[in-house]
Motif scaffolding. Structure first.
Motif, PDB file in Angstrom:
ATOM      1  N   CYS A  26       0.846  -1.196   0.000  1.00  0.00           N
ATOM      2  CA  CYS A  26       0.000   0.000   0.000  1.00  0.00           C
ATOM      3  C   CYS A  26       0.879   1.243   0.000  1.00  0.00           C
ATOM      4  CB  CYS A  26      -0.926   0.030   1.223  1.00  0.00           C
ATOM      5  SG  CYS A  26      -2.419  -0.948   1.038  1.00  0.00           S
ATOM      6  N   ASP A  27       0.356   2.310  -0.547  1.00  0.00           N
ATOM      7  CA  ASP A  27       1.049   3.597  -0.625  1.00  0.00           C
ATOM      8  C   ASP A  27       0.568   4.494   0.522  1.00  0.00           C
ATOM      9  OD1 ASP A  27       2.094   6.072  -1.233  1.00  0.00           O
ATOM     10  OD2 ASP A  27       1.531   6.017  -3.339  1.00  0.00           O
ATOM     11  N   PRO A  28       1.463   4.911   1.432  1.00  0.00           N
ATOM     12  CA  PRO A  28       1.051   5.775   2.538  1.00  0.00           C
ATOM     13  C   PRO A  28       0.598   7.167   2.094  1.00  0.00           C
ATOM     14  CG  PRO A  28       3.205   4.790   2.947  1.00  0.00           C
ATOM     15  CD  PRO A  28       2.874   4.557   1.510  1.00  0.00           C
ATOM     16  N   GLN A  29       0.910   7.516   0.855  1.00  0.00           N
ATOM     17  CA  GLN A  29       0.590   8.865   0.396  1.00  0.00           C
ATOM     18  C   GLN A  29      -0.803   8.995  -0.206  1.00  0.00           C
ATOM     19  OE1 GLN A  29       2.787  11.065   1.341  1.00  0.00           O
ATOM     20  NE2 GLN A  29       4.141   9.420   2.025  1.00  0.00           N
ATOM     21  N   LYS A  49       2.352  11.922   9.501  1.00  0.00           N
ATOM     22  CA  LYS A  49       3.205  10.921   8.840  1.00  0.00           C
ATOM     23  C   LYS A  49       2.963   9.548   9.448  1.00  0.00           C
ATOM     24  CE  LYS A  49       8.084   9.890   7.852  1.00  0.00           C
ATOM     25  NZ  LYS A  49       8.168   8.607   8.573  1.00  0.00           N
ATOM     26  N   ARG A  52      -0.450   8.138   8.383  1.00  0.00           N
ATOM     27  CA  ARG A  52      -0.464   7.620   7.007  1.00  0.00           C
ATOM     28  C   ARG A  52       0.203   6.252   6.924  1.00  0.00           C
ATOM     29  NH1 ARG A  52      -1.740  10.793   2.733  1.00  0.00           N
ATOM     30  NH2 ARG A  52      -2.215  12.996   3.128  1.00  0.00           N
ATOM     31  N   GLU A  53       1.353   6.114   7.581  1.00  0.00           N
ATOM     32  CA  GLU A  53       2.073   4.848   7.530  1.00  0.00           C
ATOM     33  C   GLU A  53       1.290   3.742   8.226  1.00  0.00           C
ATOM     34  OE1 GLU A  53       5.768   5.927   9.278  1.00  0.00           O
ATOM     35  OE2 GLU A  53       6.570   6.829   7.438  1.00  0.00           O
ATOM     36  N   THR A  55      -1.985   3.596   8.763  1.00  0.00           N
ATOM     37  CA  THR A  55      -3.198   3.285   8.004  1.00  0.00           C
ATOM     38  C   THR A  55      -2.878   2.440   6.777  1.00  0.00           C
ATOM     39  OG1 THR A  55      -4.246   5.333   8.750  1.00  0.00           O
ATOM     40  CG2 THR A  55      -5.182   4.272   6.797  1.00  0.00           C
ATOM     41  N   ALA A  56      -1.809   2.791   6.053  1.00  0.00           N
ATOM     42  CA  ALA A  56      -1.426   2.004   4.883  1.00  0.00           C
ATOM     43  C   ALA A  56      -1.017   0.593   5.289  1.00  0.00           C
ATOM     44  CB  ALA A  56      -0.284   2.700   4.137  1.00  0.00           C
ATOM     45  N   HIS A  95       7.539  -0.781   6.485  1.00  0.00           N
ATOM     46  CA  HIS A  95       7.274   0.360   5.598  1.00  0.00           C
ATOM     47  C   HIS A  95       8.494   1.254   5.469  1.00  0.00           C
ATOM     48  CE1 HIS A  95       7.083   3.264   8.913  1.00  0.00           C
ATOM     49  NE2 HIS A  95       6.397   2.356   9.574  1.00  0.00           N
ATOM     50  N   CYS A 100       4.343   0.583   2.016  1.00  0.00           N
ATOM     51  CA  CYS A 100       4.105  -0.354   3.107  1.00  0.00           C
ATOM     52  C   CYS A 100       3.900  -1.743   2.529  1.00  0.00           C
ATOM     53  CB  CYS A 100       2.856   0.037   3.902  1.00  0.00           C
ATOM     54  SG  CYS A 100       3.028   1.553   4.860  1.00  0.00           S
TER      55      CYS A 100
END
Length: 218
Positions: A26-29, A49, A52-53, A55-56, A95, A100
């Motif tokens: 998955c992409d944290p962005q 930050k 995001r990490e 959650t991804a 990640h 991730c």
């Protein structure tokens, strides 16, 4: 996109990827589906930050659950900050700032698994002595800075795998690099001194990816 690079690295080495292990990236962005309430509670006060990490990573872990045939369920964070995986599966997360990965396997096939992904950049010389000694660095077919990064990634993956069984935090000198993998320098129950943890590692597309898989006896 780093996530695409990670997928390409695994795809290029698919023949060496263990059949017992599934993965998801998955992409944290980017925006992901909402977390389960107990997962959301773990990052209530986290900076953006970290949110995001986290959650991804959980989104990738939910995808792994589906690939193993389970409905996605919450994966809480324990007091030790390690993910608590549901019954009948084992898993691991890692990640970078831009990608991730989650891996998982059925627990009746696999005792433990550990994953680590790093951006492929040499470690500074002042950090190398904390990660590996000269003998370990000499085992790697890379310049010292990259060798130290590769060993760091190997040990991170192995520590995650062993922690699922030992519940013990280890220093970087607990395991040493040998041709067969990583060897315990001293006993960490249930692992005896001299136990070898096998490691698979792939380098490319600007990334270093390490996997430690501890299978159940046949």
């Amino acid at each position: 996109m780093v996530t695409k690079s990670l997928d390409c690295l695994i795809s290029e080495n698919r023949m060496y990827w263990p059949e017992e292990v599934v993965y998801a990236t998955c992409d944290p962005q980017v925006t992901h589906a909402p977390l389960f309430p107990i997962e959301e509670a773990a990052i209530t006060d986290a900076v953006e930050k970290r949110r995001r990490e986290f959650t991804a990573g959980r989104s990738a872990a939910h995808a792994v659950q589906e690939k193993l045939g389970f409905p996605p369920t919450a994966i809480p964070m324990g007091e030790d900050r390690a993910p608590i995986w549901p019954a009948r599966m084992v898993g691991s997360l890692s990640h970078t700032a831009d990608a991730c990965i989650a891996v998982g396997a059925l627990s009746h096939h696999v005792r433990a698994v550990g994953i680590d992904v790093e951006s492929l950049a040499p470690l500074e010389s002042k950090l190398r002595s904390y990660i590996a000694n000269h003998r370990e660095l000499a085992c790697m077919d890379s310049p010292p800075g990259l060798a130290a990064l590769q060993i760091f990634s190997m040990k991170e993956a192995a520590y995650k795998a062993q922690y699922l069984l030992s519940q013990t935090f280890c220093d970087f000198d607990t395991l040493e690099v040998v041709p067969e993998g990583l060897r315990f320098r001293h006993s960490v129950p249930p692992f005896a001194r001299g136990t070898i943890l096998p490691i698979r590692q792939w380098v490319g597309f600007g990334l270093c990816l390490s996997l430690c898989l501890l299978k159940r006896p046949a």
